[in-house]
Enzyme design. Structure first.
Site, PDB file in Angstrom:
ATOM      1  N   ASP A   1     -51.298   6.818 106.722  1.00 42.12           N
ATOM      2  CA  ASP A   1     -49.842   6.716 106.891  1.00 42.12           C
ATOM      3  C   ASP A   1     -49.191   8.094 106.750  1.00 42.12           C
ATOM      4  OD1 ASP A   1     -50.625   6.684 104.224  1.00 42.12           O
ATOM      5  OD2 ASP A   1     -49.046   5.309 103.567  1.00 42.12           O
TER       6      ASP A   1
ATOM      7  N   ASP B   1     -57.255   5.600 117.074  1.00 39.50           N
ATOM      8  CA  ASP B   1     -56.554   5.046 118.235  1.00 39.50           C
ATOM      9  C   ASP B   1     -55.061   5.287 118.086  1.00 39.50           C
ATOM     10  OD1 ASP B   1     -56.171   3.467 120.595  1.00 39.50           O
ATOM     11  OD2 ASP B   1     -55.555   1.806 119.304  1.00 39.50           O
TER      12      ASP B   1
ATOM     13  N   TYR C   1     -63.036  -2.450 115.294  1.00 36.23           N
ATOM     14  CA  TYR C   1     -63.191  -2.797 116.709  1.00 36.23           C
ATOM     15  C   TYR C   1     -64.428  -3.655 116.949  1.00 36.23           C
ATOM     16  CZ  TYR C   1     -59.545   0.080 118.889  1.00 36.23           C
ATOM     17  OH  TYR C   1     -58.351   0.606 119.320  1.00 36.23           O
TER      18      TYR C   1
ATOM     19  N   LYS D   1     -57.700   5.327 104.462  1.00 31.00           N
ATOM     20  CA  LYS D   1     -56.806   4.704 103.485  1.00 31.00           C
ATOM     21  C   LYS D   1     -57.652   4.368 102.268  1.00 31.00           C
ATOM     22  CE  LYS D   1     -53.065   2.848 103.728  1.00 31.00           C
ATOM     23  NZ  LYS D   1     -51.778   3.235 103.077  1.00 31.00           N
TER      24      LYS D   1
ATOM     25  N   ASP E   1     -52.526   8.434 119.956  1.00 33.43           N
ATOM     26  CA  ASP E   1     -51.360   8.150 120.798  1.00 33.43           C
ATOM     27  C   ASP E   1     -50.157   8.913 120.275  1.00 33.43           C
ATOM     28  OD1 ASP E   1     -52.644   6.385 122.521  1.00 33.43           O
ATOM     29  OD2 ASP E   1     -51.010   4.922 122.455  1.00 33.43           O
TER      30      ASP E   1
HETATM   31  C1  IPM Z   1     -57.816   3.822 123.892  1.00 35.19           C
HETATM   32  C2  IPM Z   1     -57.298   2.459 124.296  1.00 35.19           C
HETATM   33  C3  IPM Z   1     -58.398   1.444 124.045  1.00 35.19           C
HETATM   34  C4  IPM Z   1     -58.672   1.407 122.572  1.00 35.19           C
HETATM   35  C5  IPM Z   1     -58.126   0.043 124.625  1.00 35.19           C
HETATM   36  C6  IPM Z   1     -57.861   0.093 126.111  1.00 35.19           C
HETATM   37  C7  IPM Z   1     -59.238  -0.905 124.317  1.00 35.19           C
HETATM   38  O1  IPM Z   1     -56.129   2.172 123.610  1.00 35.19           O
HETATM   39  O2  IPM Z   1     -58.818   4.257 124.477  1.00 35.19           O
HETATM   40  O3  IPM Z   1     -57.206   4.434 123.021  1.00 35.19           O
HETATM   41  O4  IPM Z   1     -57.975   0.720 121.805  1.00 35.19           O
HETATM   42  O5  IPM Z   1     -59.607   2.084 122.141  1.00 35.19           O
HETATM   43 MG    MG Z   2     -55.397   3.742 122.410  1.00 36.44          MG
END
Ligand code: IPM
Ligand code: MG
Length: 370
Positions: free
Chosen positions: A227, A251, A143, A194, A255
């Site tokens: 993975d 990240d 990042y 990884k 999710d």
């Molecule tokens: C998160 C989001 C952010 C990230 C974006 C909005 C920059 O996806 O907080 O997970 O990738 O960290």
């Molecule tokens: Mg995210």
């Protein structure tokens, strides 16, 4: 009660202001009932800030952030700002806050509320009782790594570069947070990278291992490739207690883990800095979900992730665990009573709007307080 807590509220874009509004009502309730006292400032971030000031985060708001005890953040982004320059996108607002405040540890719980086990995309028995914590490194890795950018080569081809970098201190400080959390939970950490293809993964694995050996022999440590971790998360998610991983894998995996719980709209997060010499730490709390521009303004947004982010603030910034429990159990009660926003709607349940959900949480707080 104790001194007033200085809170910076940054609602942001899309459904951000709507879910923040409901959370402000819960905060007011806390104040009225003497649980805690806040000094609240509100600022613009993301697209809302671009519209007003042409940048996603002004220096003035950053200064406010630096001098607050904690930050409550809604969500940023939306199609309206899709074509602004890359380094001025709404998302830069949150990235700049994370980096400037050095919020290196991102705690992303994936908890299944029993009333919602059926809303998961997995079979209920795989997720019932699920309670895992992803600790995502938040201020390093690809990042922020340099060099980065897009260049045009002499032959006219374009080339894009991002850099994954980690140093020992960056790995150790976030791993320590994971080990400390595991001690208060089920005593297990799974470190994810990884190492089979990335040197940054090799270093990550070695440093986490060394730290465990020297300071946390009581915590069980396992390692997993990212993975495989993604696969295991949807196969047998309950095998995990605490997962610690880098910024990008964290990240993605968070999710994925959030979906196991039935709704992205349910999950809070905390982003924490180091503890200073006064024993306090910088911290920002935000729901995991985004700004959901498609439903903004329709009353369909689920305010519970934002409300639960506020509960995390009470717990991690102000050591008000009992008050946090009160908020969390009110949320459970509302779900048990069958109230559902659109995103978690099920047959036979009552569909409610964003503000009706807020009303219901407040009602339960009132009942508990009697
Ligand atoms: C998160 C989001 C952010 C990230 C974006 C909005 C920059 O996806 O907080 O997970 O990738 O960290
Ligand atoms: Mg995210």
């Amino acid at each position: 009660m104790t001194n007033r807590k200085k809170i910076l509220v940054l609602p942001g874009d899309g459904i951000g202001p709507e879910v923040m509004y409901e959370t402000r009502r819960i905060m007011n309730w806390m104040e009225e009932n003497g649980a805690v006292s806040f000094e609240i400032e509100e600022g613009l971030v993301g697209g809302a800030s671009i519209d007003e000031h042409n940048v996603p985060l002004t220096d003035a708001v950053l200064d406010q952030a630096l001098s607050s005890d904690a930050i409550l953040f809604g969500a940023v982004g939306g199609p309206k700002w899709a074509s602004v320059e890359f380094d001025k996108r709404p998302e830069i607002g949150i990235l700049k806050l994370r980096q400037s405040l050095d919020l290196f540890a991102n705690l992303r719980p994936a908890i299944v509320f029993s009333a919602l086990a059926h809303a998961s995309s997995l079979k209920p028995d795989l997720v019932t009782g699920l309670n895992l914590m992803i600790v995502r490194e938040l201020t390093g890795g690809v990042y922020f790594g340099e060099p980065r950018g897009i260049e045009t080569l002499p032959n006219g081809d374009r080339r894009a570069v991002n850099t994954q970098t980690y140093t020992t201190p960056e790995i150790v400080r976030v791993a320590r947070i994971a080990f400390e959390l595991a001690r208060k939970r089920n005593g297990r950490v799974c470190s994810v990278e990884k190492a089979n293809v990335m040197e940054s993964g090799v270093l990550w694995r070695e440093e986490v291992e060394t730290l465990q050996n020297s300071e946390y022999p009581d915590v069980e440590l396992t390692h997993m490739y990212a993975d495989n971790a993604a696969m295991q998360l949807v196969r047998t998610p309950k095998q995990f207690d605490v997962i610690v991983t880098d910024n990008l894998f964290g990240d993605i995996l968070s999710d994925c883990a959030s979906m196991l719980t039935g709704s992205l709209g349910m999950l809070p997060s905390a982003s924490l800095g180091a503890v200073d010499s006064y024993g306090s730490r910088r911290a920002l709390y935000e729901p995991i979900h985004g700004s959901a521009p498609d439903i903004a303004g329709t009353g369909a947004a689920n305010p519970l992730a934002m409300i639960l982010s506020f509960a995390m603030m009470l717990r991690y910034s102000f050591d008000l665990g009992n008050t946090a429990d009160l908020v969390e159990s009110s949320v459970s009660n509302v779900l048990n009573a069958g109230l559902r926003t659109d995103d978690i709607m099920q047959e036979g349940k009552s569909r409610v709007t964003t503000s009706e959900m807020g009303d219901a949480v407040l009602d339960f707080l009132d009942q508990k307080n009697r």
